[in-house]
Design an enzyme around this catalytic site. Structure first.
Site, PDB file in Angstrom:
ATOM      1  N   LYS A 193      36.075 -41.378 136.298  1.00 50.66           N
ATOM      2  CA  LYS A 193      35.190 -42.521 136.474  1.00 50.66           C
ATOM      3  C   LYS A 193      35.202 -42.893 137.955  1.00 50.66           C
ATOM      4  O   LYS A 193      36.235 -43.279 138.505  1.00 50.66           O
ATOM      5  CB  LYS A 193      35.657 -43.696 135.622  1.00 50.66           C
ATOM      6  CG  LYS A 193      34.785 -44.924 135.816  1.00 50.66           C
ATOM      7  CD  LYS A 193      35.160 -46.041 134.881  1.00 50.66           C
ATOM      8  CE  LYS A 193      34.255 -47.249 135.114  1.00 50.66           C
ATOM      9  NZ  LYS A 193      34.583 -48.356 134.217  1.00 50.66           N
ATOM     10  N   LYS A 210      31.602 -39.950 134.735  1.00 51.65           N
ATOM     11  CA  LYS A 210      30.727 -41.112 134.881  1.00 51.65           C
ATOM     12  C   LYS A 210      30.645 -41.545 136.324  1.00 51.65           C
ATOM     13  O   LYS A 210      31.700 -41.644 136.959  1.00 51.65           O
ATOM     14  CB  LYS A 210      31.336 -42.237 134.029  1.00 51.65           C
ATOM     15  CG  LYS A 210      30.613 -43.534 134.095  1.00 51.65           C
ATOM     16  CD  LYS A 210      31.360 -44.552 133.294  1.00 51.65           C
ATOM     17  CE  LYS A 210      30.646 -45.873 133.514  1.00 51.65           C
ATOM     18  NZ  LYS A 210      31.457 -46.985 133.167  1.00 51.65           N
TER      19      LYS A 210
HETATM   20  C1  PBG Z   1      33.851 -51.381 132.706  1.00 52.00           C
HETATM   21  C2  PBG Z   1      32.696 -50.481 132.477  1.00 52.00           C
HETATM   22  C3  PBG Z   1      31.664 -50.312 133.403  1.00 52.00           C
HETATM   23  C4  PBG Z   1      30.732 -49.455 132.796  1.00 52.00           C
HETATM   24  C5  PBG Z   1      31.232 -49.104 131.533  1.00 52.00           C
HETATM   25  N1  PBG Z   1      32.462 -49.746 131.351  1.00 52.00           N
HETATM   26  C6  PBG Z   1      31.429 -50.942 134.731  1.00 52.00           C
HETATM   27  C7  PBG Z   1      32.500 -50.995 135.738  1.00 52.00           C
HETATM   28  O1  PBG Z   1      33.462 -50.231 135.729  1.00 52.00           O
HETATM   29  O2  PBG Z   1      32.379 -51.858 136.608  1.00 52.00           O
HETATM   30  C8  PBG Z   1      29.458 -49.057 133.446  1.00 52.00           C
HETATM   31  C9  PBG Z   1      28.368 -48.551 132.582  1.00 52.00           C
HETATM   32  C10 PBG Z   1      27.023 -48.529 133.220  1.00 52.00           C
HETATM   33  O3  PBG Z   1      26.833 -48.804 134.415  1.00 52.00           O
HETATM   34  O4  PBG Z   1      26.079 -48.203 132.484  1.00 52.00           O
HETATM   35  N2  PBG Z   1      34.997 -51.204 132.024  1.00 52.00           N
END
Ligand code: PBG
Length: 331
Positions: free
Chosen positions: A200, A254
């Site tokens: 991520k 991601k």
């Molecule tokens: C946070 C989380 C995020 C997303 C999924 N879970 C955002 C972040 O880490 O700030 C992002 C998903 C998206 O942008 O569609 N736990």
């Protein structure tokens, strides 16, 4: 004139007939590859449009069973739940995250009672519950890894006990997958799946998601102290290796489109189930271009989703999931 070394070979021959193009196509897209995320808030009322994600809503929990049924009927196998928590329930420690009567466990119960075959995935991270919008617990300006893990264990157990099929730790703390896996084993939840947000990245593409949940960081620390640097690739493999060793069943990359190379490397290196997350900013870009008449939304979307499959993703989380499933069904 011929082109050595295959003077009789002509790749275009296979492209001259639609049927032949179908026969030789390597990657395909089906409803069963897609996971639909939903933003949900407590109680009743009307759905609230999310400005930076046209076509997406925050749904009142009273609508969720109906949405689940629609997704299931379209051929979707799994949905992911993202709660919008009222400000007065947010704390530094994010304690609402493991309230057994909280929004997420209630939603799981409601869906499981009506559409039991549909898999429910939950997000394991504290950001929707954190007064600082952080995925973990901030102590003296930094996220305390192990204090956060203790909280994530409680949150993951709360979801598993409510009947979640898949938990998705999205927090990026070190060692959280092993801790959750062990807690599941000790509490009779050995069969609960873990989809680890392994690679991520600290991405600007999450902006619209944070609008949707009102979860943008408000002090504490920078998410770059726990999410990955966009310049790194080998590090993603290390994260995936660890999460698999710690008991993850599926690993995720991601965002999606800017990280196709990472999807490919993960699949090639580990041959494990890989998920791609087509994130909120990717959704917003396509919607904006389409609204301006600059891109033809549907073919660009199909090409994008196919690129995830070609890169090696087995499944894709996308805000377009149900719409795509319904359109694929119509043929
Ligand atoms: C946070 C989380 C995020 C997303 C999924 N879970 C955002 C972040 O880490 O700030 C992002 C998903 C998206 O942008 O569609 N736990």
């Amino acid at each position: 004139m011929t082109y050595a070394p295959f003077p009789l070979g002509r790749p275009r021959r296979l492209r001259t007939r639609a049927g032949a193009r179908d026969l030789v196509r390597e990657a395909r897209l089906a409803a069963e590859d897609l996971i639909q995320p939903y933003f949900v808030f407590e109680g009743e009322g009307e759905p609230v449009a999310i400005e930076s994600m046209p076509g997406q809503f925050r749904w009142p929990e009273s609508h969720i069973v109906q949405l689940a049924r629609q997704a299931h009927e379209a051929g979707i196998r799994a949905i992911a739940i993202f709660p919008k928590i009222a400000d007065e329930k947010k704390t530094i420690g994010g304690d609402e995250a493991w309230n057994p009567e909280g929004l997420v466990p209630r939603i799981i119960g409601a869906i499981k009672a009506e559409v039991p075959e549909l898999l429910i995935m939950t997000d394991v991270a504290l950001d929707p519950y954190s007064s600082m919008g952080q995925d973990g617990i901030v102590v003296d300006g930094r996220i305390d890894n192990d204090l956060t893990i203790a909280a994530l264990i409680k949150q993951a157990l709360c979801h598993a006990e409510a009947g979640a099929d898949i938990v998705g730790p999205s927090d990026m703390m070190d060692g959280r997958v092993a801790a959750i896996r062990e807690a599941f084993a000790d509490n009779g939840h050995d069969d609960t799946l873990i989809m680890a947000y392994s690679a991520k990245y600290a991405s600007a593409y999450y902006g619209p998601f944070r609008d949707a949940l009102d979860s943008a960081p408000r002090g504490g620390t920078d998410k770059r102290t726990y999410q990955m640097d966009p310049g790194n690739s080998d590090e993603a493999l290390m994260e995936v290796a660890r999460d698999l060793e710690e008991g993850a069943d599926i690993v995720m990359v991601k965002p999606g489109l800017p990280y196709l190379d990472i999807i490919r490397r993960c699949k090639e290196t580990f041959s494990c189930p890989v998920a791609a997350y087509h994130v909120s900013g990717e959704y917003a870009m396509l919607k904006a271009a389409a609204a301006n008449g600059w891109l033809d939304e549907w073919p660009v979307l199909m090409e994008t989703l196919l690129s995830f499959r070609r890169a090696g993703a087995d499944m894709i989380l996308t805000y377009y999931a149900v719409e795509v499933a319904e359109r694929l069904k119509q043929g």
